[in-house]
Design a protein around this motif. Structure first.
Motif, PDB file in Angstrom:
ATOM      1  N   ARG A   1       0.636  -1.320   0.031  1.00  0.00           N
ATOM      2  CA  ARG A   1       0.025  -0.008  -0.059  1.00  0.00           C
ATOM      3  C   ARG A   1       0.786   1.149  -0.012  1.00  0.00           C
ATOM      4  N   ILE A   2       1.784   1.383   0.897  1.00  0.00           N
ATOM      5  CA  ILE A   2       3.180   2.748   0.460  1.00  0.00           C
ATOM      6  C   ILE A   2       3.196   2.589  -0.793  1.00  0.00           C
ATOM      7  N   ARG A   3       3.375   1.191  -0.634  1.00  0.00           N
ATOM      8  CA  ARG A   3       4.400   1.868  -2.316  1.00  0.00           C
ATOM      9  C   ARG A   3       3.182   2.022  -3.690  1.00  0.00           C
ATOM     10  N   ASN A   4       2.036   1.974  -3.687  1.00  0.00           N
ATOM     11  CA  ASN A   4       0.796   2.485  -4.229  1.00  0.00           C
ATOM     12  C   ASN A   4       0.195   4.287  -3.798  1.00  0.00           C
ATOM     13  N   VAL A   5       0.706   4.529  -3.027  1.00  0.00           N
ATOM     14  CA  VAL A   5       0.673   6.197  -2.408  1.00  0.00           C
ATOM     15  C   VAL A   5       1.814   6.642  -2.796  1.00  0.00           C
ATOM     16  N   ALA A   6       3.535   5.701  -2.877  1.00  0.00           N
ATOM     17  CA  ALA A   6       4.067   6.813  -3.681  1.00  0.00           C
ATOM     18  C   ALA A   6       3.955   6.567  -4.944  1.00  0.00           C
ATOM     19  N   LYS A   7       3.218   5.877  -6.040  1.00  0.00           N
ATOM     20  CA  LYS A   7       2.688   5.983  -6.988  1.00  0.00           C
ATOM     21  C   LYS A   7       1.914   7.213  -7.267  1.00  0.00           C
ATOM     22  N   ARG A   8       1.367   7.500  -6.290  1.00  0.00           N
ATOM     23  CA  ARG A   8      -0.394   7.909  -6.744  1.00  0.00           C
ATOM     24  C   ARG A   8       0.711   9.776  -6.283  1.00  0.00           C
ATOM     25  N   VAL A   9       1.299   9.646  -5.323  1.00  0.00           N
ATOM     26  CA  VAL A   9       2.723  10.652  -4.728  1.00  0.00           C
ATOM     27  C   VAL A   9       3.654  11.259  -6.259  1.00  0.00           C
ATOM     28  N   ALA A  10       3.701  10.212  -6.589  1.00  0.00           N
ATOM     29  CA  ALA A  10       4.531  10.483  -7.718  1.00  0.00           C
ATOM     30  C   ALA A  10       3.603  11.304  -8.670  1.00  0.00           C
ATOM     31  N   LYS A  11       2.962  10.416  -9.106  1.00  0.00           N
ATOM     32  CA  LYS A  11       2.052  11.180 -10.683  1.00  0.00           C
ATOM     33  C   LYS A  11       1.403  12.566 -10.079  1.00  0.00           C
ATOM     34  N   TRP A  12       0.887  12.626  -9.338  1.00  0.00           N
ATOM     35  CA  TRP A  12       0.598  14.177  -8.492  1.00  0.00           C
ATOM     36  C   TRP A  12       2.166  15.640  -8.786  1.00  0.00           C
ATOM     37  N   ALA A  13       3.130  15.109  -8.139  1.00  0.00           N
ATOM     38  CA  ALA A  13       4.800  15.634  -8.953  1.00  0.00           C
ATOM     39  C   ALA A  13       5.034  15.995 -10.135  1.00  0.00           C
TER      40      ALA A  13
ATOM     41  N   GLY B   1       5.560   5.362  15.230  1.00  0.00           N
ATOM     42  CA  GLY B   1       4.590   4.803  14.351  1.00  0.00           C
ATOM     43  C   GLY B   1       5.021   5.462  12.736  1.00  0.00           C
ATOM     44  N   GLU B   2       4.844   7.160  13.428  1.00  0.00           N
ATOM     45  CA  GLU B   2       4.669   7.947  12.287  1.00  0.00           C
ATOM     46  C   GLU B   2       5.846   8.504  11.339  1.00  0.00           C
ATOM     47  N   GLN B   3       6.780   7.589  12.191  1.00  0.00           N
ATOM     48  CA  GLN B   3       8.273   8.091  11.733  1.00  0.00           C
ATOM     49  C   GLN B   3       8.690   6.781  11.063  1.00  0.00           C
ATOM     50  N   VAL B   4       7.964   6.085  11.896  1.00  0.00           N
ATOM     51  CA  VAL B   4       8.671   4.964  10.175  1.00  0.00           C
ATOM     52  C   VAL B   4       7.228   4.937   9.015  1.00  0.00           C
ATOM     53  N   SER B   5       6.230   5.323   9.066  1.00  0.00           N
ATOM     54  CA  SER B   5       5.671   5.621   7.899  1.00  0.00           C
ATOM     55  C   SER B   5       6.808   6.652   6.763  1.00  0.00           C
ATOM     56  N   VAL B   6       7.195   7.700   7.876  1.00  0.00           N
ATOM     57  CA  VAL B   6       7.598   8.805   6.485  1.00  0.00           C
ATOM     58  C   VAL B   6       8.615   8.336   6.048  1.00  0.00           C
ATOM     59  N   GLY B   7       9.759   7.917   6.711  1.00  0.00           N
ATOM     60  CA  GLY B   7      11.006   7.083   6.132  1.00  0.00           C
ATOM     61  C   GLY B   7      10.456   5.811   4.695  1.00  0.00           C
ATOM     62  N   LEU B   8       9.536   4.979   5.122  1.00  0.00           N
ATOM     63  CA  LEU B   8       9.420   3.610   4.110  1.00  0.00           C
ATOM     64  C   LEU B   8       8.774   4.614   2.783  1.00  0.00           C
ATOM     65  N   LEU B   9       7.767   5.793   3.286  1.00  0.00           N
ATOM     66  CA  LEU B   9       7.391   6.377   2.261  1.00  0.00           C
ATOM     67  C   LEU B   9       8.583   7.544   1.421  1.00  0.00           C
ATOM     68  N   ALA B  10       9.268   7.510   1.815  1.00  0.00           N
ATOM     69  CA  ALA B  10      10.538   8.734   1.502  1.00  0.00           C
ATOM     70  C   ALA B  10      11.280   7.469   0.504  1.00  0.00           C
ATOM     71  N   ILE B  11      11.024   6.685   0.975  1.00  0.00           N
ATOM     72  CA  ILE B  11      11.858   5.441   0.466  1.00  0.00           C
ATOM     73  C   ILE B  11      11.311   4.530  -0.764  1.00  0.00           C
ATOM     74  N   ALA B  12      10.265   4.568  -1.062  1.00  0.00           N
ATOM     75  CA  ALA B  12       9.016   3.940  -2.177  1.00  0.00           C
ATOM     76  C   ALA B  12       9.384   5.427  -2.791  1.00  0.00           C
ATOM     77  N   LEU B  13       8.858   6.207  -1.996  1.00  0.00           N
ATOM     78  CA  LEU B  13       9.295   7.773  -3.185  1.00  0.00           C
ATOM     79  C   LEU B  13      10.738   7.224  -4.543  1.00  0.00           C
ATOM     80  N   GLN B  14      11.896   7.235  -3.551  1.00  0.00           N
ATOM     81  CA  GLN B  14      13.114   7.489  -4.098  1.00  0.00           C
ATOM     82  C   GLN B  14      12.953   5.865  -5.306  1.00  0.00           C
ATOM     83  N   ALA B  15      12.317   4.924  -5.373  1.00  0.00           N
ATOM     84  CA  ALA B  15      12.452   3.655  -5.599  1.00  0.00           C
ATOM     85  C   ALA B  15      11.308   4.048  -7.112  1.00  0.00           C
ATOM     86  N   GLU B  16      10.862   5.501  -6.300  1.00  0.00           N
ATOM     87  CA  GLU B  16       9.181   5.594  -8.191  1.00  0.00           C
ATOM     88  C   GLU B  16      10.585   6.556  -8.880  1.00  0.00           C
TER      89      GLU B  16
END
Ligand code: ADP
Ligand code: ASP
Ligand code: MG
Length: 409
Positions: free
Chosen positions: A18-30, A77-92
């Motif tokens: 799901r985090i990967r999906n969030v990253a793809k969605r955010v990347a689309k907007w960016a 909990g949120e500290q983990v999420s932001v780091g994971l999302l940043a990684i997923a975005l960089q993977a995109e």
């Protein structure tokens, strides 16, 4: 080019997939040329898990010292999420950077576990955006004037997102969640609930304050105060849905009184099962009695919701109010030790198995008979005082009685 804030809730961040999906969605907007700030929650279940660990070590966590530690724990909990999302975005292939509340900083007061945001310094975030990075900021947390980590109350990531949007004068704040908008009532309880295309800020504020969990109340207060353009929408549509379509989906919060809205008398039903009722029985009915009872409760930083004072008999009355269930034991303790001796009340009683069901609608201002219709609908179902076990039945009965399943005329 616009500055857009996206908020993703726990379910939307619930797994790496799901985090990967969030990253793809955010990347689309960016990639569409927008400057993007993203505020995610902890992965679903994580905040409960963390708070559960603390409770295993100490069942009573009410002192300020312990509440400070709770925030220290829950904020991770949120500290983990932001780091994971940043990684997923960089993977995109997107440049991105994550920050915790204190790194931004998001400054709050010191009321641990329910801190209020006081100021957000957006310099660091703006510098990153100017370099073309997606900035990811933890929801739910901040830093107090003494450098302690604070959290904003359960569901607080909504408030973080709206506050960031307000501070940065974002063009829009999109709250992505696991339903596709704001419904007449919780669609998980009433299958016939209808999605609203727009909801006025006042109605949204009422819904949230009466217990509807779709948005944290403080996020709606912030949105109103700063007129943040805001929409609630689904994170479960395919990530590559066209931006134009996505930007119009969900439920828009409106601020204009005269805008063409769905002007039903009753626009929604909210409920809350987090409350407990406390009654002080047989108090001498003298002026100032409410203050004598509620003053110490307020001083202990316990929020009181509904207040009921009964008609007095022979100079004595019963005084009841509701508090959050988490504050119930502390409230009873406080009343026993200070209020009872001071007021000469006869006894205390309490009930933790209650719930509150409320109907919401601006249209009610100019219509009579709404309350009687509500009570008639409940009595037809044999529902009296709303015992927790009848809550879902009550919500369904009211939804039907007010024909909320039908499209507005
Ligand atoms: P998130 O993790 O994205 O913040 P929440 O669980 O906090 O999500 O809020 C979304 C949930 O709110 C929905 O899954 C739904 O069950 C609930 N909900 C309660 N009232 C409403 C309503 N009137 N409209 C839509 N959802 C509602
Ligand atoms: N993670 C926090 C909570 O579970 C904040 C949020 O989800 O908005 O309450
Ligand atoms: Mg939420």
């Amino acid at each position: 080019m616009a500055l857009i804030v996206h908020k993703y809730g726990g379910t939307s961040m619930g797994s790496t997939e799901r985090i990967r999906n969030v990253a793809k969605r955010v990347a689309k907007w960016a990639r569409a040329g927008h400057q993007m700030v993203v505020v995610p929650s902890a992965m679903s279940g994580e905040t409960n898990r963390l708070l559960g660990l603390a409770k295993e070590l100490s069942p009573d966590l009410t002192t300020p010292e312990l509440q400070r530690e709770l925030d220290m724990i829950a904020s991770t909990g949120e500290q983990v999420s932001v780091g994971l999302l940043a990684i997923a975005l960089q993977a995109e292939g997107m440049r991105s950077v994550s920050y915790t509340g204190w790194q931004v900083p998001i400054e709050t007061d010191s009321s641990f576990t329910k801190a209020r945001i006081q100021r957000i310094d957006d310099q660091r975030v703006r510098a990153d955006l100017a370099e073309g990075k997606v900035v990811i900021i933890t929801g739910f947390q901040g830093i107090d004037p003494d450098g302690h980590i604070t959290t904003l109350g359960r569901g607080g990531s909504d408030t973080s997102a709206v506050a960031v949007a307000a501070a940065m004068k974002a063009d829009e704040c999109l709250i992505f969640t696991d339903v596709d908008g704001v419904y007449t009532t919780d669609p998980r309880i009433v299958a016939e609930a209808r999605r609203l295309h727009t909801i006025s800020f006042e109605e949204m504020l009422e819904m949230a304050s009466l217990g509807s969990k779709v948005l944290q109340i403080r996020s709606v207060e912030f949105a109103g105060k700063y007129r943040v353009p805001m929409r609630v929408l689904s994170s479960f549509t395919p990530w590559d849905i066209a931006i134009d379509e996505e930007a119009k989906s969900g439920t828009l919060i409106t601020y204009e009184e005269d805008e063409k809205m769905e002007q039903a008398v009753v626009s929604g039903i909210a409920f809350n099962r987090d409350e407990a009722k406390v009654s002080v029985l047989g108090v001498p009915d003298k002026p100032g009695i409410a203050y004598q009872i509620l003053g110490p409760v307020a001083e202990a930083n316990i929020d009181v919701d509904v207040i009921i004072q009964n008609v007095s008999h022979e100079g004595k009355t019963d005084f009841s109010f509701t508090v959050h269930r988490n504050d119930y034991a502390r409230t009873m303790e406080l009343l026993k030790s200070t209020v009872i001796p001071k007021t000469g009340a006869a006894a205390l009683s309490g009930d933790t198995k209650i719930c509150k069901v409320s109907i919401v609608g601006i249209g009610m201002r100019s219509h009579v008979g709404v309350a009687s219709k509500m009570f008639a609908a409940l009595s037809e179902e044999g529902i009296n005082v709303i015992d927790e076990k009848y809550m879902e039945l009550a919500v369904r009965a009211l939804h039907k009685a007010f024909e909320m399943d039908l499209p507005p005329a």
